[in-house]
Structures are given as C-alpha cells and as structure tokens.
Design a protein around this motif. Structure first.
Motif, PDB file in Angstrom:
ATOM      1  N   GLY A  48       0.816  -1.214   0.000  1.00 13.50           N
ATOM      2  CA  GLY A  48       0.000   0.000   0.000  1.00 13.50           C
ATOM      3  C   GLY A  48       0.846   1.259   0.000  1.00 13.50           C
ATOM      4  O   GLY A  48       1.996   1.251   0.444  1.00 13.50           O
ATOM      5  N   ALA A  49       0.264   2.358  -0.482  1.00 18.24           N
ATOM      6  CA  ALA A  49       0.992   3.628  -0.558  1.00 18.24           C
ATOM      7  C   ALA A  49       0.993   4.277   0.823  1.00 18.24           C
ATOM      8  O   ALA A  49       0.206   5.156   1.130  1.00 18.24           O
ATOM      9  CB  ALA A  49       0.348   4.536  -1.597  1.00 18.24           C
ATOM     10  N   ILE A  50       1.930   3.837   1.652  1.00 19.54           N
ATOM     11  CA  ILE A  50       2.026   4.238   3.053  1.00 19.54           C
ATOM     12  C   ILE A  50       3.020   5.381   3.187  1.00 19.54           C
ATOM     13  O   ILE A  50       4.052   5.381   2.526  1.00 19.54           O
ATOM     14  CB  ILE A  50       2.555   3.050   3.898  1.00 19.54           C
ATOM     15  N   GLY A  51       2.718   6.351   4.060  1.00 16.52           N
ATOM     16  CA  GLY A  51       3.773   7.281   4.435  1.00 16.52           C
ATOM     17  C   GLY A  51       3.670   8.682   3.890  1.00 16.52           C
ATOM     18  O   GLY A  51       4.662   9.256   3.452  1.00 16.52           O
ATOM     19  N   GLY A  52       2.496   9.284   3.945  1.00 15.39           N
ATOM     20  CA  GLY A  52       2.371  10.698   3.598  1.00 15.39           C
ATOM     21  C   GLY A  52       2.830  11.573   4.762  1.00 15.39           C
ATOM     22  O   GLY A  52       3.276  11.080   5.794  1.00 15.39           O
ATOM     23  N   TYR A  53       2.700  12.869   4.540  1.00 16.46           N
ATOM     24  CA  TYR A  53       3.105  13.834   5.573  1.00 16.46           C
ATOM     25  C   TYR A  53       2.240  13.704   6.830  1.00 16.46           C
ATOM     26  O   TYR A  53       1.044  13.397   6.741  1.00 16.46           O
ATOM     27  CB  TYR A  53       2.921  15.262   5.067  1.00 16.46           C
ATOM     28  N   GLU A  54       2.815  14.041   7.976  1.00 14.07           N
ATOM     29  CA  GLU A  54       2.030  14.187   9.202  1.00 14.07           C
ATOM     30  C   GLU A  54       0.996  15.300   8.939  1.00 14.07           C
ATOM     31  O   GLU A  54       1.343  16.357   8.390  1.00 14.07           O
ATOM     32  CB  GLU A  54       2.982  14.533  10.357  1.00 14.07           C
ATOM     33  N   PRO A  55      -0.289  15.075   9.306  1.00 16.75           N
ATOM     34  CA  PRO A  55      -1.340  15.988   8.831  1.00 16.75           C
ATOM     35  C   PRO A  55      -1.151  17.467   9.178  1.00 16.75           C
ATOM     36  O   PRO A  55      -1.307  18.321   8.311  1.00 16.75           O
ATOM     37  CB  PRO A  55      -2.617  15.433   9.494  1.00 16.75           C
ATOM     38  N   LEU A  56      -0.807  17.799  10.416  1.00 20.98           N
ATOM     39  CA  LEU A  56      -0.702  19.229  10.747  1.00 20.98           C
ATOM     40  C   LEU A  56       0.497  19.886  10.065  1.00 20.98           C
ATOM     41  O   LEU A  56       0.468  21.086   9.781  1.00 20.98           O
ATOM     42  CB  LEU A  56      -0.608  19.446  12.256  1.00 20.98           C
TER      43      LEU A  56
ATOM     44  N   ILE B   2      -8.674  20.595   8.095  1.00 18.57           N
ATOM     45  CA  ILE B   2      -8.994  19.730   9.232  1.00 18.57           C
ATOM     46  C   ILE B   2      -7.982  18.595   9.327  1.00 18.57           C
ATOM     47  O   ILE B   2      -7.796  17.834   8.380  1.00 18.57           O
ATOM     48  CB  ILE B   2     -10.412  19.144   9.091  1.00 18.57           C
ATOM     49  N   ALA B   3      -7.335  18.493  10.474  1.00 17.78           N
ATOM     50  CA  ALA B   3      -6.349  17.436  10.709  1.00 17.78           C
ATOM     51  C   ALA B   3      -6.845  16.501  11.803  1.00 17.78           C
ATOM     52  O   ALA B   3      -7.417  16.931  12.789  1.00 17.78           O
ATOM     53  CB  ALA B   3      -5.014  18.032  11.135  1.00 17.78           C
ATOM     54  N   THR B   4      -6.585  15.212  11.610  1.00 21.08           N
ATOM     55  CA  THR B   4      -6.854  14.205  12.631  1.00 21.08           C
ATOM     56  C   THR B   4      -5.672  14.145  13.591  1.00 21.08           C
ATOM     57  O   THR B   4      -4.533  14.012  13.154  1.00 21.08           O
ATOM     58  CB  THR B   4      -7.012  12.832  11.959  1.00 21.08           C
ATOM     59  N   LEU B   5      -5.946  14.261  14.881  1.00 16.38           N
ATOM     60  CA  LEU B   5      -4.907  13.978  15.888  1.00 16.38           C
ATOM     61  C   LEU B   5      -5.545  13.180  17.010  1.00 16.38           C
ATOM     62  O   LEU B   5      -6.702  13.385  17.358  1.00 16.38           O
ATOM     63  CB  LEU B   5      -4.250  15.244  16.437  1.00 16.38           C
TER      64      LEU B   5
ATOM     65  N   GLY C  51      -7.994  31.574  10.718  1.00 20.11           N
ATOM     66  CA  GLY C  51      -9.232  31.016  11.274  1.00 20.11           C
ATOM     67  C   GLY C  51      -9.814  29.872  10.471  1.00 20.11           C
ATOM     68  O   GLY C  51     -11.034  29.748  10.331  1.00 20.11           O
ATOM     69  N   ARG C  52      -8.954  28.984   9.970  1.00 20.86           N
ATOM     70  CA  ARG C  52      -9.467  27.881   9.146  1.00 20.86           C
ATOM     71  C   ARG C  52      -9.080  26.501   9.688  1.00 20.86           C
ATOM     72  O   ARG C  52      -9.154  25.515   8.958  1.00 20.86           O
ATOM     73  CB  ARG C  52      -8.979  28.064   7.698  1.00 20.86           C
ATOM     74  N   ALA C  53      -8.705  26.429  10.965  1.00 19.38           N
ATOM     75  CA  ALA C  53      -8.251  25.155  11.531  1.00 19.38           C
ATOM     76  C   ALA C  53      -9.414  24.328  12.057  1.00 19.38           C
ATOM     77  O   ALA C  53     -10.347  24.846  12.671  1.00 19.38           O
ATOM     78  CB  ALA C  53      -7.255  25.408  12.663  1.00 19.38           C
ATOM     79  N   GLY C  54      -9.342  23.012  11.820  1.00 21.05           N
ATOM     80  CA  GLY C  54     -10.303  22.073  12.384  1.00 21.05           C
ATOM     81  C   GLY C  54      -9.575  20.854  12.911  1.00 21.05           C
ATOM     82  O   GLY C  54      -8.565  20.432  12.330  1.00 21.05           O
ATOM     83  N   TRP C  55     -10.094  20.294  13.994  1.00 20.15           N
ATOM     84  CA  TRP C  55      -9.475  19.111  14.613  1.00 20.15           C
ATOM     85  C   TRP C  55     -10.452  17.948  14.561  1.00 20.15           C
ATOM     86  O   TRP C  55     -11.520  18.026  15.164  1.00 20.15           O
ATOM     87  CB  TRP C  55      -9.095  19.417  16.068  1.00 20.15           C
ATOM     88  N   ASN C  56     -10.092  16.897  13.846  1.00 16.99           N
ATOM     89  CA  ASN C  56     -10.844  15.647  13.916  1.00 16.99           C
ATOM     90  C   ASN C  56     -10.295  14.841  15.089  1.00 16.99           C
ATOM     91  O   ASN C  56      -9.177  14.338  15.049  1.00 16.99           O
ATOM     92  CB  ASN C  56     -10.707  14.861  12.614  1.00 16.99           C
ATOM     93  N   ILE C  57     -11.105  14.749  16.128  1.00 20.90           N
ATOM     94  CA  ILE C  57     -10.701  14.148  17.402  1.00 20.90           C
ATOM     95  C   ILE C  57     -10.833  12.633  17.301  1.00 20.90           C
ATOM     96  O   ILE C  57     -11.932  12.127  17.067  1.00 20.90           O
ATOM     97  CB  ILE C  57     -11.633  14.645  18.528  1.00 20.90           C
ATOM     98  N   ILE C  58      -9.739  11.896  17.469  1.00 17.47           N
ATOM     99  CA  ILE C  58      -9.873  10.443  17.513  1.00 17.47           C
ATOM    100  C   ILE C  58      -9.205   9.877  18.762  1.00 17.47           C
ATOM    101  O   ILE C  58      -8.259  10.451  19.295  1.00 17.47           O
ATOM    102  CB  ILE C  58      -9.278   9.710  16.279  1.00 17.47           C
ATOM    103  N   THR C  59      -9.736   8.734  19.188  1.00 19.61           N
ATOM    104  CA  THR C  59      -9.034   7.916  20.164  1.00 19.61           C
ATOM    105  C   THR C  59      -8.423   6.777  19.346  1.00 19.61           C
ATOM    106  O   THR C  59      -9.127   6.126  18.575  1.00 19.61           O
ATOM    107  CB  THR C  59      -9.989   7.331  21.220  1.00 19.61           C
TER     108      THR C  59
END
Lengths: 457, 457
Positions: A71-79, A95-98, A121-129
């Motif tokens: 698989g195509a693994i290994g893109g940039y860290e989202p933020l 929007i970044a997942t952290l 003012g365009r930041a969004g956080w996708n909250i995951i556990t």
C-alpha cells in the motif's frame, strides 16, 4: 429543515492518491505525489475554486513492513502538511486528525492555535481515540487501552484543550508600546486543571486564534463515540451504508445534542460517500471495474484485520466472513459492526466484502452519473439523513476533478451548494458561531461549556 | 584549521521581533508581526538572499499572565511555522527547538521527517531538555525532573528517534505499479525498542527524508550537556562571553567528539552573538541606548528568575546579584553559571546585569561598526573559538537588515562567507555527510551509531 437557505456542506477527505486501496497502481496516478507538496497545493486550489468547506486528512500512528509492501504508506504528518497548505490557500478549511490517546493536551492545543492564526481562522481538529495495538506499541503500551477508558481520557483531554484555548481572552492583547503593556494580564488565565489523566496549569503560550478554538470534528459511532460527539463535536463524519441507517443516525445525534442543550444545527452531520463518476453509468462501472482489477485481496485482508483489530489473514476468500468473537474486537467498534452487518445483509463472501471495502472502507460507494450522485445527495440532504457529505474520491488524479467539475456544478444548479464563500473562517463555512470563553467576565455564548458540564455517559 | 576553503556558518536566531526584551516597544517594530506570516516570509527571504545556512526558532513550553503583560509572548509553535516557511523558501535550513522532556519520540520523529520531505532536506532539530517547573506544570508534573534524569531521558529519546529515522532505508520505496509492490518490505524495519523510558516497535509511518535524519543541534553546556552534544550534536549553539571562554569550550567539545570516534569537523560550533550595528561606533551606541531606555527592569528580573529557576523578584536592583543556593538552581545550569560569572567578573549591580542580559541573555553583545563586528567574528573563527555564529539581532525590523546588508558583505569580501549556496540540503550547508543507516546491510557510515554505543556520561 424547512429553511430555504439551508445548503450542503462538502468536505474533501484527502486520501492523497485516492481513497481506493489500489489507487496508487492506477495508470492515472503518480505514486510519487504522496510526498510532493506541489501536488497537494494543486489539489487544495481546485477544491477551493469549487468552494468546498474544507479539506480533511485522516491519520494512524503505525504501519508495518507488510502494509508498506502493498500500500501507498507514508504521507506527511497531517498538521505539518496543513500548516504549509495554510499559506498557499485563502478560504478553504483545514482539518487534521490527531489522537487524544498519544498526544499531550498542551502541545496539541498549541499546534491547532498556531494553525488557526496561520490560516486566518481555518483550523479544524478531527478528534480520535487511537484504536489498535499496533499504534499503542509505538507509545510504550503492549495493548491499546479498552474502549471506554480511551473515551474517558478523550473527555478530559477536551476539557483541558478547551481551557487552554480559552486561557487568553479574545481581547487580551493590548500591545501598548508607550506604556510597555503587551497583554492585559487579567485576561490571560492560569487555570490549574487537575484531573484523572492530566495536570495542566496554563495559560497556553500563544494567544487565542481567530476562531477561538478550532472546529471540533468527531467520527465515533459507538455509544461512547456518539455521546462524546453529542457533547463536543461541531461536525460529525460518519459511515452509513443505507439511507435508513443514515436517517436513524442523524435523528439520534440531533436528539442527543438537544438533550445536552445544544442547537441541532450546531452539529453538522456529514456521511461519507465514495463517488465513482462517469458521463454514463456504463463509464462509471468501467472505472469501478478497473480499480477492482488492480486490488490485491491479500493486502485488503491485512488492512481489514488492522482496522477491526482481529486477524483474518488465512481465512478462505470465497467463504463467508468468520464469526468475530465480540470480546476480542479491540479496534474501532462501530465500524466493525457496520462491516459485519454489510456482509450479513448482502450475504457477501470475504472476497466480495473486501472488494466493497477496498474503496469505501465502510462508507457508501456511489457509482453513476453526476445526476445520479447528486440525486442521492439531495435525497439524503432533504430528508433528514445529512447536512452535507464527506467526499472520498476513489482516485485523486482524475476522480477529484470528476467530482468538482461534474457533481459540484450540478449541486449548484439545484441551489444546494454555494457558488461563493460568504465567510472567511471554517466556522463560518459550517454556519457555526464564534465560541464563548469560560474565563471571560461575560461569555458571549456559554453553550459548549454548559454542555460539557451536563455531558453524561 | 589550515583548510583554505574553510568558511563561516551563519545561523539566524529568529526572536520574531528582535532578541532584545524591549524590541517590541521600539519605534521600528510592529508588534502585530509576531503572528503575521508575511513578516516571517519576508525575513526568511532576506536571510536566504544573504545565503545564511539556516533559520532557528527557540522554544519554551510555558508562560504566565505577568510575562505576557510586559513581553511579546506567543508566537507560532516552531514546527508549524517552519512547515509553512518550507514551501515559500528554497535553500535556507529550518531548525526548530523541540523538547525531549514533553514529547513522544514517534510523534517528534515523524514531524521532523515530514518537514525534511516538505523542505527537500532542510530540517534541523535543536534538542532541548525542558528546564523549568513552569513547563513541567503544563505536563502533569509538579516539578521538573532533575538535571541528570532529564539527560537520561534525552539520550534514550535520541536512540529511539534515530532508530525511527533509520526504519525505512533510503532505497526502500519501489513503487512498482505493475507488480503491485509499493515498498521493499525487507528495507522497512520493526525494531522493538524497549528501554527505561520508551517502548517503541517501529517502523515510522513515513519514509526516510532526503537528509536521512534532520540536522541534530544542541545547546547544553553543562557537563551532562557537553557529553550529550559530543555524542549526538552536529551543530552546537553556545553562549560565550569572552574569546578565552569560547576557545576553551571549542577545544573541549572537539576533544570530546574525537574521543567518541567522531571527526571534529562534524561538530560545528556556533557561539551566539548579538550585534548592534552602526555605520559609526557612536551610531551603534545610540541604538543600544535606545533599547536600554525601553527596557523594564521588573520584567527583566522576572525573565531572569524564570531562566535560572530561582525567584529574584524583590531583590534590590542597585545591589549585587544575590548568592544563589546551588541546590536550588533547577533550571538551565550552564547558563546560570555563565550569568553568575559575568556579574562577578564585571562587578555588576543587578540593574546593570539585567541591562546586559536584556539583549543577549548570556550571549555576547557586540556594539560597533560592520568592520568591528567582522573583526571579532574573524578572530574567533581563525583562532579556534568558532566554526560560525548564531546571529541574534537585537531588533528584527532594521537590525536584521543591518547585519545582512552591512556585515555579511564585509565577511564575503574577506572570503569568510559563501556568496552562493553550493548544496541544497541543510547538512550540505554545514558540510556534513549523509548519515548511514544502522539497519542497512552495508551502512554508508556507521559513525553516529558507533558513537552512541560508546557514549559515556
């Protein structure tokens, strides 16, 4: 729902090369784009030209040599990537997942506040556990903590991060050079949080961002996940296979929000859709077949095993999905249930199930003409199943353009989608108010903080 | 040292508005620039046009309402800003400070690998152990762990992060679309690190960056700090008040590196200098006096107290620096010793000491003409006290230009500084080789890994 001005919200889920597992092998794809910033910049510019609400990057904190083999693994860290995209875009939300499982609240709050300033003012956080042992094993654990414990930590994590984002009031900065006063120290707050998981004194070491705090996004659909989302989420990503399930989820989430004294329109519900678009239905089917042909069932099986936290490798591909022992499913529970139901409802062999999941991973795949796709979106939107959609092109190079050039104009013609941005912040795109501040003398809106206090499991 | 081609290395220490505590109040300064990306972009473009090796951002993980009252607190989180600068610059190196005390190795390694990819090989990490209780209190501690324990953690942190950066070999990516092989899984490594502080399985979830790993920078000057730097650092920032001290530090560090089987030229030593530049010496003195006039001794005293981890507020300004009880100095030890020595050597009152520190914070301030400043730099460089300098303009708007427009050309005329970049990566700017990989069958260079194994405290 009778609001004449109500319009769709569209988020682009950026699986860099395409959401389909085989997208990287497609003739139209250049796999080197995975780490080519100019590619992301073009993609963001196209999405912005189409007036989409936001871009979104998923995330996972582990991989394996075998996963990287196929698989195509290994893109940039989202933020990291969104920080760079922030300065080459103007309006689209970012929007970044952290994960709340493997970050510290102070660091995370600071990074999002920085992105919010950087992007105007365009930041969004996708909250995951985080949900898998493989991830836990990169962060000092043998096994991932169990589901309820992860949400316990997530709840306190949100309590701390929202305190950090409130720790500078909107008007704390004075910058009086004559008097030598940089900030009004009465509007910068030490809050001395002490809880089960975290002890954080505050204040944050960066002033409040233009949005007050990032847009809070969440995607959990388990009982824990839903109650967490009802308390905190302002936008919800969700995987729904049928209109009936989507409508039931939508109603449930709005009710939960109302029970927590929130306005239902302040929880924007965005089911995922994987469009495969042709000018004719036959052309769309051909595109779909090409992706199936490029898929590797062994890889798909490994991915599914990682996703549900249960090892399926070695199971016969032409038999049914084996029974999953309930207590051993440690991964993402709601997605696992959805996958089991899909296999049972449609009586799929494991191979057929893998083909279905290779594109959507549990999200709905729609293969058809722009009109057919717009019809489904309009139906869901107008009948209480969606406030908008999380768009997951199966193929980025080509598939994204199909959606932006063919489906978006169709939605605009129907009056369902904006033709110009009306706001500048991500919150404004989603129709959400500027949040209040718990530490301000007269909070502009106490909604979220009231909600949090009342949140029950 | 007889190498005819040996040239200075110049790093720009970006205190956004200027390194002087009062810089934000100066008539030439716009304090809103602290969170104005266009300002940083212009500043980076100027430094790049002058062919500087790198930009560097310091960091600290706490502030207080009182510190924000008097000082320009609250710029962007360093890696967030450098990620954005990476895509609007082409050649200059990008060095961010991140703490080993309050990060997880997996997250940190991934962020630097992402920046290295994003910038085409220009990422550098200034490794610090956080030194104050105020920072600890934002990360679940009451007090900062003691000095030796912080370095213990830092050593293992480096062991884990360098393993993560090696976990994909340089040539692991195959991207064979026909065969469906994305990476050679024999070149992607799970390494199962288990130590005192960390258990990390690996591999990293991003491929190896152009530089292999970021340039490793360090600034500790205590005994622990020096031994750590000798083992790991490829560039060293250091505060030295006199030529004699600088020469002694330089000799000591090169010897320590050689004892660890490293080449002395692979440890680049960069003392800090705070230039205040006038076309005449009198003009330079006037500029200095203006900054002193704008200083607030109460604020300076608070900053010094934070820096040394000992509360001096309330001490009489016109008396001497009080005796500091050795065991209570929990902060940055070597900097504290330097400050105490400075006060004693020059018999300074507390007020005079604060004036000296307000600009340099322990680094050498040189007030004079471009020729006078170049003379000092040349003397240190040619006589075994420096391989280059960490430039700390007292005032960014105006002071940076003074250095770039007046001192850099003088250094170039003397043949001491490059007039064009010869490499593309940060490592190349500093004359450092591409690092080997401990997991590769035939490592190109085993130097660092040998070193680490032999490192003794």
């Amino acid at each position: 729902m009778g609001n004449a001005h109500r319009q769709l919200h569209l988020n682009l889920f950026v699986s860099p090369l395409g959401h389909h597992e085989a997208a990287w092998r497609h003739p139209q794809t250049n796999p080197e784009h995975l780490l080519d910033f100019a590619f992301y910049q073009r993609l963001a510019a196209k999405a912005e030209a189409a007036k989409l609400d936001s871009l979104f990057f998923a995330d996972r904190l582990a991989t394996t040599p075998n996963a990287a083999r196929y698989g195509a693994i290994g893109g940039y860290e989202p933020l990291t990537l969104l920080s760079a995209l922030a300065v080459v875009t103007k309006r689209i939300g970012l929007i970044a997942t952290l994960s709340t499982s493997f970050n510290e609240p102070f660091n995370l709050a600071r990074r999002f506040a920085s992105l919010d300033h950087l992007s105007g003012g365009r930041a969004g956080w996708n909250i995951i556990t985080s949900g898998t042992d493989a991830e836990a094993q990169n962060f000092n654990y043998e096994q991932i903590p169990e589901h309820a414990a992860r949400y316990e930590r997530a709840r306190e994590f949100l309590e701390v991060t929202t305190k950090l984002w409130d720790s500078w009031e909107d008007d704390a900065l004075v910058r009086d050079k004559e008097a030598g006063i940089y900030a009004d120290s009465a509007k910068v707050h030490e809050f001395h949080h002490k809880g089960e998981h975290f002890a954080v004194k505050g204040p944050l070491n960066i002033s409040r961002g233009p949005q007050g705090r990032p847009l809070l996004v969440q995607a959990g659909s388990s009982q824990n996940g839903r109650q967490f989302a009802a308390a905190y989420a302002e936008a919800i990503f969700t995987a729904q296979q049928t209109f009936e399930e989507a409508e039931s989820f939508y109603r449930d989430m709005k009710q939960r929000a109302v029970q927590l004294q929130r306005l239902p329109e302040h929880v924007v519900i965005l089911p995922g859709i994987c469009p495969i678009i042709g000018r004719t239905e036959a052309e769309a089917r051909e595109k779909e077949a090409k992706l199936v042909e490029l898929s590797n069932p062994a890889y798909s099986l490994m991915m599914l095993s990682n996703r549900i936290g249960f090892d399926l490798t070695g199971c016969p591909l032409d038999g049914p999905l084996p029974q999953l022992p309930e207590q051993e499913v440690r991964g993402h529970q709601s997605r696992t249930h959805l996958i089991v139901e899909l296999a049972q409802r449609e009586n799929l062999t494991l191979r057929q199930l893998l083909q279905r999941l290779a594109g959507g991973r549990g999200h709905q795949t729609i293969t058809g003409t722009p009109q057919q796709i717009a019809d489904v979106m309009e139906h869901w939107f107008k009948n209480g199943a969606a406030d908008g959609f999380n768009i997951m092109p199966q193929l980025m190079n080509g598939g994204l353009e199909d959606f932006l050039d063919l489906v978006v104009p169709e939605l605009q013609r129907r009056g369902l989608f904006r033709t110009e941005y009306t706001g500048t912040t991500l919150r404004e795109h989603y129709g959400l108010p500027h949040p209040g501040n718990r530490f301000a003398a007269q909070p502009a809106s106490a909604e979220l903080y009231e909600t949090n206090r009342r949140a029950i499991r």
